[in-house]
Design a protein around this motif. Structure first.
Motif, short mmCIF file in Angstrom:
data_model
loop_
_atom_site.label_atom_id
_atom_site.label_comp_id
_atom_site.label_asym_id
_atom_site.label_seq_id
_atom_site.Cartn_x
_atom_site.Cartn_y
_atom_site.Cartn_z
N THR A 1 2.43 -12.21 8.21
CA THR A 1 3.48 -11.51 7.46
C THR A 1 3.89 -12.30 6.24
O THR A 1 4.04 -11.75 5.14
N VAL A 2 4.06 -13.61 6.42
CA VAL A 2 4.47 -14.46 5.31
C VAL A 2 3.38 -14.49 4.24
O VAL A 2 3.66 -14.45 3.03
N GLN A 3 2.13 -14.56 4.68
CA GLN A 3 1.02 -14.53 3.72
C GLN A 3 1.08 -13.26 2.86
O GLN A 3 0.89 -13.31 1.65
N LEU A 4 1.34 -12.13 3.52
CA LEU A 4 1.43 -10.86 2.79
C LEU A 4 2.60 -10.86 1.81
O LEU A 4 2.49 -10.33 0.70
N VAL A 5 3.71 -11.47 2.21
CA VAL A 5 4.89 -11.55 1.32
C VAL A 5 4.53 -12.31 0.06
O VAL A 5 4.82 -11.87 -1.07
N PHE A 6 3.89 -13.46 0.23
CA PHE A 6 3.58 -14.28 -0.94
C PHE A 6 2.41 -13.70 -1.75
O PHE A 6 2.32 -13.92 -2.96
N GLU A 7 1.55 -12.95 -1.09
CA GLU A 7 0.52 -12.23 -1.83
C GLU A 7 1.16 -11.16 -2.71
O GLU A 7 0.76 -10.96 -3.87
N ALA B 1 -2.05 -17.75 -1.32
CA ALA B 1 -1.75 -16.35 -1.03
C ALA B 1 -1.28 -15.64 -2.30
O ALA B 1 -1.72 -14.52 -2.60
N SER B 2 -0.42 -16.27 -3.08
CA SER B 2 0.07 -15.65 -4.31
C SER B 2 -1.04 -15.53 -5.35
O SER B 2 -1.14 -14.52 -6.07
N ALA B 3 -1.89 -16.58 -5.44
CA ALA B 3 -3.01 -16.52 -6.39
C ALA B 3 -3.96 -15.39 -6.02
O ALA B 3 -4.47 -14.66 -6.89
#
Length: 378
Positions: free
Chosen positions: A62-68, A130-132
């Motif tokens: 979930t956190v990965q998706l948030v930062f993506e 994740a954001s990149a």
């Protein structure tokens, strides 16, 4: 944790106020990521420098998706990715100062301290990745969507069946400012190198990709300097550049570069690139060779009964005489014969053609037929 988040917000507020507001507006999601961060720290502290990877927590995806999604928003808002990643590093340094201070107060071992440092920066690297990833995905999707809109607009402009409202709406979707006029550039779509040249044209040009046409719509006007730059960019692709016309006439204008490409393949038109406006005479006479060849036979009818060698000599003399507007010296130089020979042949021509040699219209027909026509039959 609330104190740490406040510190990060204060550090961001001066140079990155948008990110500080993001922390204020998305406290729940950030707190969830922060909780995951604390769990990871506790795990790493208890393991020390044990290299066994900890089990992934359920909330990590979930956190990965948030930062993506944060990375996607960065692209949508037209911001640079490095600015976001730099802000993450600011947060990482603030987190490490807080964690290291607490670890020293607790007199944890140097081994545990090293593990904590690794945990802080590995975790931030994961969030940065994740954001990149989100940034690149959004960029790719946006570029793909824009290219689709640009092709739709190109198809619409060449369809000849669209009204101004439909074209304006399509141009807005494609983010293409409608010019008053434009021209069509075509290349042989079986030539990979030529396709590459066209694909590298700047974003001002709309791609043309149909089963029979490969090229681009280039907005006008084409002044001398811009024409020279276009010629330089297209050099090597054997491209054909159509006439600059109002956009409403663009569909009909594609016929001329198509004819020019056919003549190019037949070796009747040379140039790299070929500008149609500079070769209209060639296109006119070679688009359908039958009328010009018929005119040639009609013009040469007075010589039809002569022996082939005589007919050939008189024909080349007639062409040179017409080309040099009656200058006998120039005719003699071109044919490498004595001026007296030219005089003799012209006397023969007057015998066969009579007063036609003195008629401007007849001379124009002769020049057109003899310069452009061939000896082929219909």
């Amino acid at each position: 944790m609330p104190s740490l988040l406040d510190q990060v917000g204060d550090l961001l507020r001066m140079d990155w106020p948008d990110y500080a507001r993001f922390l204020d507006d998305n406290g729940v999601d950030v707190a969830e990521a922060s909780g995951l961060f604390v769990h990871r720290l506790i795990e790493m502290a208890s393991r020390g420098l044990d290299h066994q990877e900890p089990e992934p927590l359920a909330t990590e995806s979930t956190v990965q998706l948030v930062f993506e999604q944060i990375g996607r928003l960065q692209w949508r808002h037209g911001r640079d990715l490095t600015v976001l990643l730099t802000a993450y590093q600011v947060g990482a340094r603030a987190a490490w100062r807080e964690v290291s201070t607490i670890a020293l107060e607790m007199r944890l071992s140097s081994e545990v301290l090293a593990a904590l440092a690794e945990a802080v920066f590995v975790f931030v690297d994961q969030l940065s990745s994740a954001s990149a990833n989100g940034y690149v995905l959004e960029q790719s999707e946006a570029v793909a969507e824009r290219e689709r809109f640009r092709r739709e607009l190109s198809d619409l402009l060449l369809s000849g069946r669209s009204d101004s409202v439909a074209v304006s709406n399509a141009a807005e979707r494609a983010r293409w400012e409608l010019p008053g006029e434009g021209c069509v550039v075509l290349v042989d779509q079986s030539d990979g190198a030529a396709r590459t040249v066209v694909d590298r044209l700047d974003a001002l040009c709309l791609p043309i990709r149909t089963p029979i046409l490969y090229g681009a719509i280039v907005p006008g006007p084409l002044g001398r300097d811009r024409r020279a730059r276009l010629a330089e960019v297209l050099r090597g692709a054997k491209a054909v550049v159509g006439p600059v016309v109002p956009l409403a006439v663009l569909p009909a204008s594609t016929r001329l570069p198509q004819v020019a490409m056919d003549l190019q393949r037949r070796g009747l038109l040379a140039g790299d690139p070929i500008f149609v406006n500079e070769n209209l005479d060639t296109l006119i006479v070679h688009r359908d060779p039958r009328p010009i060849n018929a005119l040639r036979r009609q013009v040469l009818a007075p010589l039809a009964d002569l022996a082939p060698a005589t007919r050939e000599r008189l024909t080349e003399t007639l062409v040179a005489w017409l080309r040099h507007m009656g200058d006998r010296s120039a005719v003699a130089d071109e044919l490498f014969v004595h001026p007296q020979t030219v005089r003799y042949r012209l006397t023969q021509l007057r015998t066969h053609f009579g007063g036609a040699l003195d008629s401007p219209r007849a001379r124009a027909q002769m020049l057109l037929a003899l310069e452009w026509g061939t000896s082929e039959e219909d």
